[in-house]
Design an enzyme around this catalytic site. Sequence first.
Site, PDB file in Angstrom:
ATOM      1  N   HIS A 143       0.820  -1.228   0.000  1.00  0.00           N
ATOM      2  CA  HIS A 143       0.000   0.000   0.000  1.00  0.00           C
ATOM      3  C   HIS A 143       0.849   1.272   0.000  1.00  0.00           C
ATOM      4  CE1 HIS A 143      -3.596  -2.301   0.544  1.00  0.00           C
ATOM      5  NE2 HIS A 143      -3.308  -2.700   1.758  1.00  0.00           N
ATOM      6  N   ASP A 268      -4.552 -12.939   3.298  1.00  0.00           N
ATOM      7  CA  ASP A 268      -5.811 -12.439   3.852  1.00  0.00           C
ATOM      8  C   ASP A 268      -7.019 -12.713   2.956  1.00  0.00           C
ATOM      9  OD1 ASP A 268      -4.594 -10.621   2.154  1.00  0.00           O
ATOM     10  OD2 ASP A 268      -4.421  -9.029   3.655  1.00  0.00           O
TER      11      ASP A 268
HETATM   12  C1  3YP Z   1      -5.924  -1.644   6.352  1.00  0.00           C
HETATM   13  C2  3YP Z   1      -7.117  -0.990   7.040  1.00  0.00           C
HETATM   14  C3  3YP Z   1      -8.283  -1.889   6.821  1.00  0.00           C
HETATM   15  C4  3YP Z   1      -7.798  -3.076   6.055  1.00  0.00           C
HETATM   16  C5  3YP Z   1      -6.295  -3.077   6.225  1.00  0.00           C
HETATM   17  C6  3YP Z   1      -5.616  -3.780   5.121  1.00  0.00           C
HETATM   18  C7  3YP Z   1      -4.181  -4.064   5.410  1.00  0.00           C
HETATM   19  C8  3YP Z   1      -3.689  -5.115   4.482  1.00  0.00           C
HETATM   20  O1  3YP Z   1      -3.622  -6.282   4.745  1.00  0.00           O
HETATM   21  N1  3YP Z   1      -3.317  -4.764   3.258  1.00  0.00           N
HETATM   22  O2  3YP Z   1      -2.898  -5.674   2.375  1.00  0.00           O
HETATM   23 ZN    ZN Z   2      -4.013  -7.265   2.738  1.00  0.00          ZN
END
Ligand code: 3YP
Ligand code: ZN
Length: 377
Positions: A143, A268
């Site tokens: 991210h 996930d």
């Molecule tokens: C960040 C805020 C809600 C979901 C979360 C995701 C983090 C993640 O696993 N990104 O790949």
């Molecule tokens: Zn994720």
Amino acid sequence: MATGYAYHEVFGWHDTSSATGLLPSDPAAGLQPYSHFEHPDTKRRMHELVVVSGLIDHLVRVPTREATDEEILRVHSPEHLERIRTQSELPKGGDAGDGISPFGRGGLSIARRAAGAVIECVDAVLAGTVADAYALVRPPGHHAVADSGMGFCIFNNVAIAVEHARTVRGVERIAVVDWDVHHGNGTQSMFYADPDVLTVSIHQDNVFPPRSGAVDERGEGAGRGCAINIPLPPGTGDGGYLHAFDEVIVPAVRAFRPDLVVVSSGFDAGGMDPLARQMVTSEGFAAFTRRVLDVAAECCAGRVVMAHEGGYNPVFVPFCGLAVLQEMTGVHVLDDPFHALLSGMTGHDLKPAEADVVAEVVASVARDAPRPPVLST
Ligand code: 3YP
Ligand code: ZN
């Protein structure tokens, strides 16, 4: 040839602190202190399963190191690095930029090591010391955008390793496959106008970041066609995911003909994850791995580097990770004890709404294909 594996104990020392999932604890609001979702245990337990199961004996350990300023600055702004440096020196650390990505004092050096571990895996694969490699890192990266961390990520580990492969090792074309259940927005943004990096993200539609990763995000300028997004509906299982691999991901990578494939490997999308609503099993993740390894064998002598991203079920993720590593090594040491439970649930077969999304992506890719390599004469 062997599979490389990079892990360092200090990844478990990346301190996301006491929290209530991703909110700051706040008793007045009813938020009882607990751990952050991105806590050390899930990844540490995966590593310990790799060791205790004996699979470690079939892996070649890739030593990690910290990524340098120069390596980080190939994809991040000096302001971002400076902010992380400043906050890392605070007595209690700071946040990578969005308020949900905390790190403790000294977190800069751990984030550097996560990126450096992926770089070292790339180098091991390019040098031919190993056939392919897996970097089990914390913090995650996909991210993180040029100017900020985001969604638990500090630096974009995969993007840093991609730029290292290109600028230092002369690798021309790289495909990034992101099967974390969230959109790989950071990686996509860094290569959005770049015709030599294909980014393919398969994720649950509109989970995180909000309104990111739609089918019509296809790259821009010279990079038009070189970003592909597959936003699947909630409840998608192995059937829907594998349909997307077979109809979109594998053909797109094959057409792009990369010299290296890098995977953002999150778990996930697993059927027992708290941060998404998908149904993927450990066998599903092994099947993704098989497909990526096979298309990489066709394109680039099987050169695949995987970098760990999300995945938040501490009891299930280790078996998903083990399944991927077993597929990479070709050595089976253990069955997933959760498999009967998860496969006994519904949701695994391809559903019409999933097929519709995949058909939409296929049509989009037919209109705007990734640029094939220019053949030198
Ligand atoms: C960040 C805020 C809600 C979901 C979360 C995701 C983090 C993640 O696993 N990104 O790949
Ligand atoms: Zn994720």
